[in-house]
Write a protein that holds these residues in place. Sequence first.
Motif, PDB file in Angstrom:
ATOM      1  N   VAL A   1       0.839  -1.196   0.000  1.00 11.69           N
ATOM      2  CA  VAL A   1       0.000   0.000   0.000  1.00 11.69           C
ATOM      3  C   VAL A   1       0.878   1.251   0.000  1.00 11.69           C
ATOM      4  CG1 VAL A   1      -1.899  -1.156   1.180  1.00 11.69           C
ATOM      5  CG2 VAL A   1      -0.158   0.042   2.533  1.00 11.69           C
ATOM      6  N   ASP A   2       0.303   2.357  -0.460  1.00  9.37           N
ATOM      7  CA  ASP A   2       1.040   3.624  -0.489  1.00  9.37           C
ATOM      8  C   ASP A   2       0.974   4.314   0.876  1.00  9.37           C
ATOM      9  OD1 ASP A   2      -1.470   4.849  -0.331  1.00  9.37           O
ATOM     10  OD2 ASP A   2      -1.568   5.261  -2.485  1.00  9.37           O
ATOM     11  N   ASP A   3       1.649   5.451   0.975  1.00  7.92           N
ATOM     12  CA  ASP A   3       1.732   6.141   2.264  1.00  7.92           C
ATOM     13  C   ASP A   3       0.372   6.633   2.745  1.00  7.92           C
ATOM     14  OD1 ASP A   3       4.452   5.731   2.379  1.00  7.92           O
ATOM     15  OD2 ASP A   3       4.968   7.690   1.524  1.00  7.92           O
ATOM     16  N   GLY A   4      -0.489   7.017   1.820  1.00  7.89           N
ATOM     17  CA  GLY A   4      -1.821   7.466   2.212  1.00  7.89           C
ATOM     18  C   GLY A   4      -2.641   6.354   2.836  1.00  7.89           C
ATOM     19  N   ALA A   5      -2.576   5.172   2.239  1.00  8.95           N
ATOM     20  CA  ALA A   5      -3.309   4.027   2.798  1.00  8.95           C
ATOM     21  C   ALA A   5      -2.709   3.608   4.121  1.00  8.95           C
ATOM     22  CB  ALA A   5      -3.283   2.864   1.809  1.00  8.95           C
ATOM     23  N   ARG A   6      -1.384   3.689   4.223  1.00  4.80           N
ATOM     24  CA  ARG A   6      -0.717   3.346   5.483  1.00  4.80           C
ATOM     25  C   ARG A   6      -1.203   4.244   6.609  1.00  4.80           C
ATOM     26  NH1 ARG A   6       3.521   4.218   8.902  1.00  4.80           N
ATOM     27  NH2 ARG A   6       4.809   2.401   9.398  1.00  4.80           N
ATOM     28  N   GLU A   7      -1.277   5.547   6.321  1.00  2.00           N
ATOM     29  CA  GLU A   7      -1.758   6.489   7.330  1.00  2.00           C
ATOM     30  C   GLU A   7      -3.218   6.216   7.683  1.00  2.00           C
ATOM     31  OE1 GLU A   7      -2.229  11.330   8.011  1.00  2.00           O
ATOM     32  OE2 GLU A   7      -1.468  10.548   6.117  1.00  2.00           O
ATOM     33  N   ALA A   8      -4.027   5.904   6.671  1.00  2.00           N
ATOM     34  CA  ALA A   8      -5.445   5.632   6.924  1.00  2.00           C
ATOM     35  C   ALA A   8      -5.620   4.413   7.821  1.00  2.00           C
ATOM     36  CB  ALA A   8      -6.177   5.436   5.596  1.00  2.00           C
ATOM     37  N   LEU A   9      -4.812   3.382   7.589  1.00  2.00           N
ATOM     38  CA  LEU A   9      -4.930   2.155   8.371  1.00  2.00           C
ATOM     39  C   LEU A   9      -4.403   2.321   9.787  1.00  2.00           C
ATOM     40  CD1 LEU A   9      -3.806  -0.380   5.624  1.00  2.00           C
ATOM     41  CD2 LEU A   9      -6.048  -0.363   6.741  1.00  2.00           C
ATOM     42  N   LEU A  10      -3.235   2.976   9.923  1.00  2.00           N
ATOM     43  CA  LEU A  10      -2.574   3.011  11.224  1.00  2.00           C
ATOM     44  C   LEU A  10      -2.977   4.199  12.089  1.00  2.00           C
ATOM     45  CD1 LEU A  10       1.058   1.884  10.295  1.00  2.00           C
ATOM     46  CD2 LEU A  10      -0.929   0.509  10.935  1.00  2.00           C
ATOM     47  N   ASP A  11      -3.146   5.376  11.475  1.00  2.00           N
ATOM     48  CA  ASP A  11      -3.423   6.573  12.267  1.00  2.00           C
ATOM     49  C   ASP A  11      -4.908   6.919  12.336  1.00  2.00           C
ATOM     50  OD1 ASP A  11      -0.744   6.727  12.625  1.00  2.00           O
ATOM     51  OD2 ASP A  11      -0.394   8.359  11.200  1.00  2.00           O
TER      52      ASP A  11
END
Length: 369
Positions: free
Chosen positions: A276-286
């Motif tokens: 996943v890209d950084d945007g999806a990473r942020e959506a999932l984790l933060d």
Amino acid sequence: MRWVVKIGSNSLTDENGSISQDKILFLIEDIVHLRHEGVDVVLVSSGAIAYGRALLGKGSKPLTLPEKQALAALGQPHLLAHYRDTADHFGLKVAQLLLTRSDFDRRERYVRIRQTTDVLLAEQVLPIVNENDTVSVAEIRFGDNDILSALLAINIEADRLIILTDIDGLYDAPPLKVPGAKKIERVETWDDALLLKASDRGSVLGTGGMQSKLNAARLATEAGIETWVMRFERGSLERHFRGEHTGTQFVAAPRSLSPKKRWLSKISRPLGTIWVDDGAREALLDKHKSLLFPGIVRLEGHFEAHDTVRVVDLKNDEIGRGIALVSAVDLTLLLERRQRGEAVPPVKEIIHRDGWVTTAAQPSSNSSF
């Protein structure tokens, strides 16, 4: 209260390698006592291959994998009959569950194991569980009845896992080889040095040495289940219930996950990987959101809808695991269309938040990942 009790082949056989009627009697006596004290017991029992060896007079000579599987097929019904006949004397009914590692990977099969076990215990039946050795290649080679007992303990949310063996616990050196080796009474933390203390060799009759027992103990304790590795003797379970503890205690970690998320993080084996890209990473984790299609970069593996997958960021670090709601074939098709600039039909969540568990050590997009 629920206990899972695992017993290995060496603890059930006599000096000639045959299944001992007395040892099965001692075990059933203990289980009946525990039931009278309000403890529901699920028994994970090895011994099918050992029984088959004795029936065909194979002795202790090394066997090929197909020979082991054939002996398991021969020995398993005799082993269960031995348990059944012994339990009948105490008015106790027994049931057989033959499982493979893959039974724990798919959510619907995992839930069925729990439901079946719940009904059997409610009906005062003793579930006797064994690997389905005839089709379980890796399990025969690596002694996964120890691992099976841990997986089952997590599945039924047991209060305690007891692994019965012919050694009275974990030692800081092989006790039969090193004079003065000291028993480790209690394990609270895990490290590589601890795992190195155990031999990874099983016996001729059994398939798991102390290494597999440690792996099982680690799996169970990290899921919040107290585990003991102790010697099997007549009355050992009854004495243990009374507080006369022997063996090695493995202290349980706090239970911080729901049963479903515990299955995702500890039991289900991922069948694919999604980057996943950084945007999806942020959506999932933060932001604690679901994984949507636009955030997917690429994937690998051959997973179907409702299989477990790893989710990895652009630095190739795993950030979590989840239940894919779209198959790898369909996701690949959508990614190819996007790459060609074609219209992509609207897709709902690829992984819903309820089917997600974070595995990143520091769930933050601003971390050092």
